[in-house]
Design a protein around this motif. Structure first.
Motif, mmCIF file in Angstrom:
data_model
loop_
_atom_site.group_PDB
_atom_site.id
_atom_site.type_symbol
_atom_site.label_atom_id
_atom_site.label_comp_id
_atom_site.label_asym_id
_atom_site.label_seq_id
_atom_site.Cartn_x
_atom_site.Cartn_y
_atom_site.Cartn_z
ATOM 1 N N LEU A 55 4.484 54.893 55.400
ATOM 2 C CA LEU A 55 4.298 54.167 56.659
ATOM 3 C C LEU A 55 4.668 55.081 57.820
ATOM 4 C CD1 LEU A 55 4.088 51.561 58.427
ATOM 5 C CD2 LEU A 55 6.477 51.168 57.881
ATOM 6 N N HIS A 56 3.824 55.129 58.802
ATOM 7 C CA HIS A 56 4.082 55.926 59.998
ATOM 8 C C HIS A 56 3.934 55.031 61.213
ATOM 9 C CE1 HIS A 56 3.822 59.421 57.379
ATOM 10 N NE2 HIS A 56 2.791 58.806 56.821
ATOM 11 N N GLU A 57 4.933 55.063 62.067
ATOM 12 C CA GLU A 57 4.911 54.204 63.251
ATOM 13 C C GLU A 57 4.621 55.031 64.481
ATOM 14 O OE1 GLU A 57 8.265 50.911 62.213
ATOM 15 O OE2 GLU A 57 8.036 51.626 64.257
ATOM 16 N N ILE A 58 3.727 54.540 65.296
ATOM 17 C CA ILE A 58 3.373 55.244 66.523
ATOM 18 C C ILE A 58 3.501 54.248 67.667
ATOM 19 C CG2 ILE A 58 1.540 56.432 67.792
ATOM 20 C CD1 ILE A 58 1.303 56.371 64.061
ATOM 21 N N ALA A 59 4.182 54.648 68.720
ATOM 22 C CA ALA A 59 4.323 53.773 69.878
ATOM 23 C C ALA A 59 4.013 54.573 71.127
ATOM 24 C CB ALA A 59 5.731 53.202 69.947
ATOM 25 N N ALA A 60 3.641 53.858 72.180
ATOM 26 C CA ALA A 60 3.418 54.519 73.459
ATOM 27 C C ALA A 60 4.764 54.827 74.096
ATOM 28 C CB ALA A 60 2.588 53.623 74.368
ATOM 29 N N ALA A 61 4.805 55.898 74.881
ATOM 30 C CA ALA A 61 6.065 56.316 75.475
ATOM 31 C C ALA A 61 6.498 55.351 76.572
ATOM 32 C CB ALA A 61 5.927 57.728 76.032
#
Lengths: 258, 482
Positions: A55-61
């Protein structure tokens, strides 16, 4: 006698070091490992790439929609590179549909490879993503949610490892003051993507975008941050060339742009 | 009939002419007849209701009638031409109290449906066909071996001859069927063709003409009655698995696969509980079907217990035998998505799983169309497009921009000012004048701008900045590039 003791001592030390190394080494699943192809990025990742069974989580800064679009494209680029064989498919689970498919095509995901799953609520979106992971028919699974607690991320991580399918969780900002990266998560890597000013061109126009790519947390490695060039039409990132006029005066740039 | 207030005719276009194909009783009484030119009919009757004929719907009605005949009247029935039905009443008419009562029964049945009809019962299909259409009486029952005398007075068209044979017969002065009886067969065949002689023989019973019976399609169905009422999820799942195994056997024998299956659980208190599943591609994979029912198991309320379960297949398609996977070499690495899609659609609903494909439009919000999950999707032209699009464009305020074709230098969106550092454009998109009058002259000039901080927006201005009709020069934000 003393030499024997010394030998046993070195043997024990070697054994200890070996065991320590085995514990310290991050356990990679036997799924596909996808390097970014950028030495500066891959060398700092514990596995040397994105684990295809995790699982890889990506969020906006920031809660701005521009950063949100950058994070979306970062996810789309990784998914596109996982789905590089002609018959591969990507599942994209979401609750509120505001993606624009021609833009995704320009990040490397043609419409024939992308299956959208529009769920009623986020619980359903996560359940659909988990189904997709366990089915194993998809090259990559993307889900965009605002809230996912430790249990939900743990479930996704286990499903991804079982199905040998990469799970890319796009964490969208629920409220302006609530960073999605604050809460703990079971993800292998957690990223924070934001827009960065791009290189100025000598003529009017917009050059290739730049992102500030920050790895907030990774299993078995240290966090870092980089400025990278936005992904191209096959989903590949690039390292920006060292620019002479990095800090160009904005006034001059505006006059050139206009 | 009271149905027909105004005289009504149905017309069909034949080449350059419009022909009347059917006329209602009122119109028939006024002298209109099938075969007339539509213009002629209109000239004869002023208040004429003219409607287009729908042969496909007529055929569908005939098919349904034939199916009804097969299931209710006689096992051997089929559609005859475009306006009739054969019924082989051999050994079946006594079930209805004899032939006359049967004919009256059928005519009453047709009248209830709103049809008028004529029935003839004869020893040969050809004679029955001729007497029903040309006999003139609603019910004709011909005694055995009197076909020749009964047909002798009818027009030669009653013999189902080809148009060229009819034309030849008219040239030779042959008008009645009886005119053909004394003619030697050789010259008759030379003049009217061998087919005409065969038709005559069939009508008179010298040549056999079997009726090819319509075979009704029965939807596959399996049933399990239970000794004891069941109520637990495990027991219900077990029965479903057994039913699916039975169904797969039936499907294999008939070479069918299912697109939808309905499970009916009959409860002790008489209430039925139904759940339906659908497959995106024809399947008879037992494991897959059981899994899809498993997703909906919680929707069966067993109440006091379930005493019987049925599995019916409302929608099936032919599915041939397949080669086992082990016999085939690895055929690519493309996993079949159909089972996955069925499972996802079973969880989230049919509408939730889709693809997006190209719609032929330059207007960005119209360029995307939803398609089914297994449909082929095609891509878009390579103009730069944002990855996220606002549902509807949001107006910008305090815009500073040079006209006519420069990107804005600064603007305010959602109360926040932005200074533009770089811009690209314009990409001019014209309104689709064929949709509405408002878009007749409408123009949008799209710009890709980067603001301080690196965010990239897709903004547009209404109007080309020169001609006022193209737009009011207001600015909008439409999408986001990463």
């Amino acid at each position: 006698m003393s030499t024997e003791a010394a030998f046993a001592e070195t043997d024990r030390a070697r054994l200890l070091a070996e065991l320590k190394a085995r514990i310290a080494a991050p356990e990679a699943s036997d799924a596909r490992l996808l390097p970014f192809g950028i030495e500066a990025l891959d060398s700092r990742l514990a596995l040397g790439g994105i684990d295809g069974g995790g699982l890889h989580e990506i969020a906006a800064a920031s809660p701005t929609l521009g950063d949100d679009a950058a994070a979306t494209l970062f996810v789309a680029g990784i998914a596109a590179r996982f789905a590089d064989s002609p018959a591969a498919s990507i599942a994209w689970a979401l609750t509120r549909f505001d993606l624009y498919a021609p833009g995704l095509e320009q990040a490397g995901i043609p419409p024939s490879k992308l299956l959208y799953l529009e769920a009623r609520d986020e619980t359903m979106a996560l359940a659909l993503a988990e189904d997709c992971l366990r089915l194993g028919s998809f090259a990559a699974v993307v889900a965009e949610v605002k809230a996912a607690d430790q249990t939900a991320t743990r479930r996704l991580q286990l499903a991804a490892a079982d199905g040998h399918t990469p799970m890319l969780l796009l964490r969208r900002w629920a409220r302006a003051a609530r960073d999605p990266n604050e809460k703990p998560s079971a993800a292998c890597t957690r990223w924070r993507i934001g827009c960065a000013p791009s290189a100025r061109l000598a003529y009017p126009g917009v050059s290739r975008g730049r992102w500030s790519v920050e790895l907030v947390r990774q299993r078995g490695g240290n966090p870092f941050s980089l400025i990278l060039e936005a992904c191209d039409d096959t989903g590949r990132l690039a390292l920006p060339a060292a620019a002479r006029d990095r800090a160009a005066a904005p006034v001059a740039a505006t006059s050139r742009a206009a | 009939m009271p149905l027909w207030g105004r005289p009504t005719v149905l017309i069909e276009r034949v080449g350059q002419r419009e022909m009347v194909t059917a006329a209602c009783p009122v119109a028939l009484g006024l002298g209109l007849a099938p075969g007339m030119a539509a213009a002629h009919a209109r000239a004869l009757v002023g208040d004429l209701d003219v409607q287009d004929a729908d042969p496909a719907a007529d055929c569908a009605w005939l098919d349904r009638l034939a199916l009804h005949a097969v299931t209710h009247w006689t096992p051997t029935a089929s559609v005859s031409g475009s306006d009739g039905i054969w019924l082989d009443m051999t050994g079946a008419s006594h079930l209805f109290g004899g032939e006359p009562r049967f004919c009256r029964h059928v005519l009453r049945f047709l009248a209830r449906l709103g049809f008028s009809g004529a029935i003839a019962i004869a020893g040969t299909p050809g004679a029955a066909h001729a007497l029903a259409r040309y006999g003139g009486a609603p019910i004709t029952i011909l005694p055995p071996s009197t076909e020749a005398s009964a047909l002798a007075g009818l027009s030669i068209a009653a013999l189902r001859l080809q148009p060229d044979a009819l034309a030849a017969a008219a040239r030779f002065g042959l008008e009645r069927v009886g005119d053909l009886y004394p003619m030697p067969r050789g010259p008759l065949a030379r003049r009217l063709g061998l087919a005409a002689v065969e038709r005559l023989d069939q009508a008179l019973g010298r040549a056999a003409e079997p009726i090819v019976a319509l075979i009704p399609f029965e939807a596959p169905e399996v049933t399990r009655r239970l000794l004891e009422p069941i109520g637990t999820a495990e027991a219900i799942a077990q029965v479903i698995a057994d039913l699916v195994d039975d169904l797969v056997l039936v499907l294999q024998q008939r070479g069918l696969g299912v697109r939808s299956v309905v499970l009916t659980a009959v409860r002790v208190d008489g209430a039925d509980r139904r759940i339906a599943i659908g497959a995106s591609r024809t399947t008879r994979d037992a494991k897959h079907l059981v899994r899809m029912f498993g997703l909906k198991l919680d929707r069966i309320d067993p109440g006091l217990g379930i005493e019987a379960m049925h599995l019916t297949v409302p929608h099936s398609e032919p599915l041939g035998a397949r080669l086992g996977d082990t016999l085939l070499p690895e055929s690519g690495d493309a996993p079949d998505l159909a089972p996955a899609i069925d499972q996802l659609a079973g969880r989230a609903g049919e509408q939730a799983v889709f693809r997006l494909t190209l719609e032929q439009s330059d207007v960005p919000e119209r360029a995307v169309r939803r398609a089914g999950p297994l449909a082929a999707a095609s891509g878009w032209p390579a103009w730069k497009r944002p990855v996220r699009l606002l549902r509807r464009p949001e107006q910008l305020s305090h815009v500073v921009a040079l006209l006519p074709d420069h990107p804005p230098r600064r603007f305010t969106w959602r109360g926040k000012p932005y200074a533009v550092t770089a811009g690209d454009g314009p990409e001019r998109i014209h309104g689709e004048w064929w949709r509405t009058d408002r878009e007749l002259w409408a123009v949008r000039d799209y710009f890709r701008v980067e603001v301080e901080g690196g965010q990239r927006f897709w903004v547009f201005r209404r109007g080309d900045g020169v001609v006022p009709e193209t737009g009011d020069l207001s600015w909008y934000l439409h999408g986001f590039f990463g």
